[in-house]
Design a protein around this motif. Structure first.
Motif, PDB file in Angstrom:
ATOM      1  N   ARG A 116      53.699  31.137  48.089  1.00  0.00           N
ATOM      2  CA  ARG A 116      53.607  31.690  49.334  1.00  0.00           C
ATOM      3  C   ARG A 116      52.808  32.097  50.301  1.00  0.00           C
ATOM      4  N   LEU A 117      53.622  32.151  51.705  1.00  0.00           N
ATOM      5  CA  LEU A 117      52.686  32.091  52.534  1.00  0.00           C
ATOM      6  C   LEU A 117      52.126  33.275  52.495  1.00  0.00           C
ATOM      7  N   PRO A 118      50.700  33.378  53.228  1.00  0.00           N
ATOM      8  CA  PRO A 118      49.927  34.544  53.559  1.00  0.00           C
ATOM      9  C   PRO A 118      50.718  35.593  54.869  1.00  0.00           C
ATOM     10  N   ARG A 119      51.378  36.632  54.358  1.00  0.00           N
ATOM     11  CA  ARG A 119      51.823  37.303  55.513  1.00  0.00           C
ATOM     12  C   ARG A 119      50.954  38.253  56.142  1.00  0.00           C
ATOM     13  N   PRO A 120      51.416  38.498  57.521  1.00  0.00           N
ATOM     14  CA  PRO A 120      51.010  39.520  58.653  1.00  0.00           C
ATOM     15  C   PRO A 120      50.360  40.246  57.858  1.00  0.00           C
ATOM     16  N   SER A 121      50.395  41.261  57.012  1.00  0.00           N
ATOM     17  CA  SER A 121      49.416  42.891  56.501  1.00  0.00           C
ATOM     18  C   SER A 121      47.964  42.653  55.879  1.00  0.00           C
ATOM     19  N   SER A 122      48.172  41.160  55.543  1.00  0.00           N
ATOM     20  CA  SER A 122      47.244  40.479  53.988  1.00  0.00           C
ATOM     21  C   SER A 122      45.766  40.397  55.428  1.00  0.00           C
ATOM     22  N   LEU A 123      45.498  41.596  55.351  1.00  0.00           N
ATOM     23  CA  LEU A 123      44.638  41.804  56.495  1.00  0.00           C
ATOM     24  C   LEU A 123      43.155  41.294  55.504  1.00  0.00           C
ATOM     25  N   LEU A 124      42.461  41.489  54.472  1.00  0.00           N
ATOM     26  CA  LEU A 124      41.900  41.512  53.630  1.00  0.00           C
ATOM     27  C   LEU A 124      41.848  40.303  52.662  1.00  0.00           C
ATOM     28  N   LEU A 125      43.398  39.469  53.015  1.00  0.00           N
ATOM     29  CA  LEU A 125      42.908  38.045  52.523  1.00  0.00           C
ATOM     30  C   LEU A 125      42.443  37.088  53.904  1.00  0.00           C
ATOM     31  N   GLU A 173      44.395  43.750  41.000  1.00  0.00           N
ATOM     32  CA  GLU A 173      43.479  43.391  42.026  1.00  0.00           C
ATOM     33  C   GLU A 173      44.342  42.848  42.815  1.00  0.00           C
ATOM     34  N   SER A 174      44.133  42.537  43.858  1.00  0.00           N
ATOM     35  CA  SER A 174      45.153  41.891  44.363  1.00  0.00           C
ATOM     36  C   SER A 174      44.198  40.453  44.321  1.00  0.00           C
ATOM     37  N   SER A 175      46.046  39.372  45.118  1.00  0.00           N
ATOM     38  CA  SER A 175      46.211  38.265  44.441  1.00  0.00           C
ATOM     39  C   SER A 175      45.187  37.567  45.978  1.00  0.00           C
ATOM     40  N   ASP A 176      44.215  38.033  46.982  1.00  0.00           N
ATOM     41  CA  ASP A 176      43.280  37.266  47.158  1.00  0.00           C
ATOM     42  C   ASP A 176      41.613  37.425  46.279  1.00  0.00           C
ATOM     43  N   LEU A 227      45.847  25.808  43.404  1.00  0.00           N
ATOM     44  CA  LEU A 227      45.351  26.547  41.969  1.00  0.00           C
ATOM     45  C   LEU A 227      46.273  27.764  43.605  1.00  0.00           C
ATOM     46  N   GLY A 228      47.355  28.059  43.670  1.00  0.00           N
ATOM     47  CA  GLY A 228      47.926  27.945  44.953  1.00  0.00           C
ATOM     48  C   GLY A 228      48.063  29.907  44.174  1.00  0.00           C
ATOM     49  N   ILE A 229      48.147  30.916  46.096  1.00  0.00           N
ATOM     50  CA  ILE A 229      48.183  32.097  45.546  1.00  0.00           C
ATOM     51  C   ILE A 229      49.543  32.640  45.233  1.00  0.00           C
ATOM     52  N   PRO A 230      49.786  33.090  44.094  1.00  0.00           N
ATOM     53  CA  PRO A 230      50.529  33.155  43.577  1.00  0.00           C
ATOM     54  C   PRO A 230      51.885  34.412  43.820  1.00  0.00           C
ATOM     55  N   SER A 231      52.985  32.964  43.180  1.00  0.00           N
ATOM     56  CA  SER A 231      54.543  34.116  43.714  1.00  0.00           C
ATOM     57  C   SER A 231      54.906  34.941  42.814  1.00  0.00           C
ATOM     58  N   GLU A 232      54.646  35.524  42.178  1.00  0.00           N
ATOM     59  CA  GLU A 232      54.583  36.001  40.188  1.00  0.00           C
ATOM     60  C   GLU A 232      52.832  36.603  40.289  1.00  0.00           C
ATOM     61  N   SER A 233      53.119  38.087  40.996  1.00  0.00           N
ATOM     62  CA  SER A 233      51.513  37.915  40.412  1.00  0.00           C
ATOM     63  C   SER A 233      50.786  38.451  39.826  1.00  0.00           C
ATOM     64  N   ALA A 234      51.486  38.677  38.817  1.00  0.00           N
ATOM     65  CA  ALA A 234      51.553  39.438  37.427  1.00  0.00           C
ATOM     66  C   ALA A 234      50.811  37.702  36.384  1.00  0.00           C
ATOM     67  N   LEU A 235      51.292  36.787  37.119  1.00  0.00           N
ATOM     68  CA  LEU A 235      51.282  36.369  36.006  1.00  0.00           C
ATOM     69  C   LEU A 235      49.537  34.714  36.504  1.00  0.00           C
ATOM     70  N   GLY A 236      48.724  35.524  37.227  1.00  0.00           N
ATOM     71  CA  GLY A 236      48.087  34.639  37.837  1.00  0.00           C
ATOM     72  C   GLY A 236      48.214  33.643  39.267  1.00  0.00           C
TER      73      GLY A 236
END
Length: 251
Positions: free
Chosen positions: A4-13, A135-138, A210-219
């Protein structure tokens, strides 16, 4: 493998990436030939990954690997399994730590601590690297990098548990688990973390991500082209990915 590429709203990331980009890569202190699990068993990835960690660590850990009984890597790995892997599991009633089904993270940690105690080395710890509640992905990516880097900075390359997941009958299931040894951790970038690692299956040094997850619950998703863990067990048409589940090391 979807990343998953970063979203514009992901300021914290974005802020986290700026901070992490300043951090130097953390690397193992030596370059040495890896242990190959296939010299002993197809299910010896855990003990082999642990011995690779010792062999690529600082002087104390290297001495532990070098002084194991045996005149070859095969005999040293076999000794480790027989002497320490076949002890009773403290967590699975009526089972040994290692079996033809492999070994779990907790039993591998205990095995490593028994070995460390023979040379008065520090105790190993393990940590689950799955997302915590809320917990957020970033934040997860930063936590994983910090944990891996800390063990490397303490002179012990971390042993990481990865899992092949398949979406089957509407639920994600684990079809196979594997252990690798991380030798180098780069900074977090917009898609995740670059790593160098040893795959004990064949005793090969490889490069992965190790990529930012597309399925966030899986890590975090582990993109490891040279390590097709469990792919043969995935049914045709099933969605699949490899995730990071836990780590053993020093922190």
């Amino acid at each position: 493998m979807s990343i998953r590429l970063p979203r514009p709203s992901s300021l914290l990331l974005c802020l986290a990436l700026v901070s992490c980009a300043k951090e130097p890569a953390a690397s193992a202190v030596v370059n040495a030939p890896p242990f190959n699990q296939l010299t002993v068993s197809g299910n010896a990835c855990g003990p082999a990954a642990l011995l690779n960690s010792f062999r690529h660590g600082n002087a104390g850990w290297r001495a532990l690997a070098d002084t194991l009984p045996g005149d070859s890597d095969e005999s040293r790995l076999s000794y480790t399994i027989r002497a320490y892997g076949l002890r009773p599991s403290a967590h699975l009633r009526g089972r040994t730590r290692w079996s033809r089904a492999g070994i779990n993270v907790t039993d591998l940690t205990n095995l490593g601590n028994d070995l460390a105690a023979t040379r008065l080395l520090p105790s190993l710890r393990n940590e689950v690297l799955l997302p915590r509640a809320g917990e957020s992905s970033d934040h997860l990516a930063g936590r994983v990098r910090d944990t891996l880097s800390t063990s490397l900075s303490h002179g012990l390359p971390p042993v990481v548990s990865i899992r092949r997941q398949a979406l089957r009958n509407g639920a994600w299931i684990t079809v196979e688990s594997h252990f690798i040894t991380v030798l180098r951790v780069g900074a977090v970038d917009p898609t995740g973390i670059q790593i160098d690692y040893i795959d004990p299956w064949g005793g090969r040094k490889c490069v992965g991500h190790l990529g930012i997850p597309s399925e966030s619950a899986l890590g975090l998703e582990a993109d490891l082209p040279a390590t097709p863990v469990g792919r043969r067990l995935v049914h045709a048409g099933e969605k699949t990915l490899v995730t990071v589940s836990a780590v053993i090391g020093r922190w």
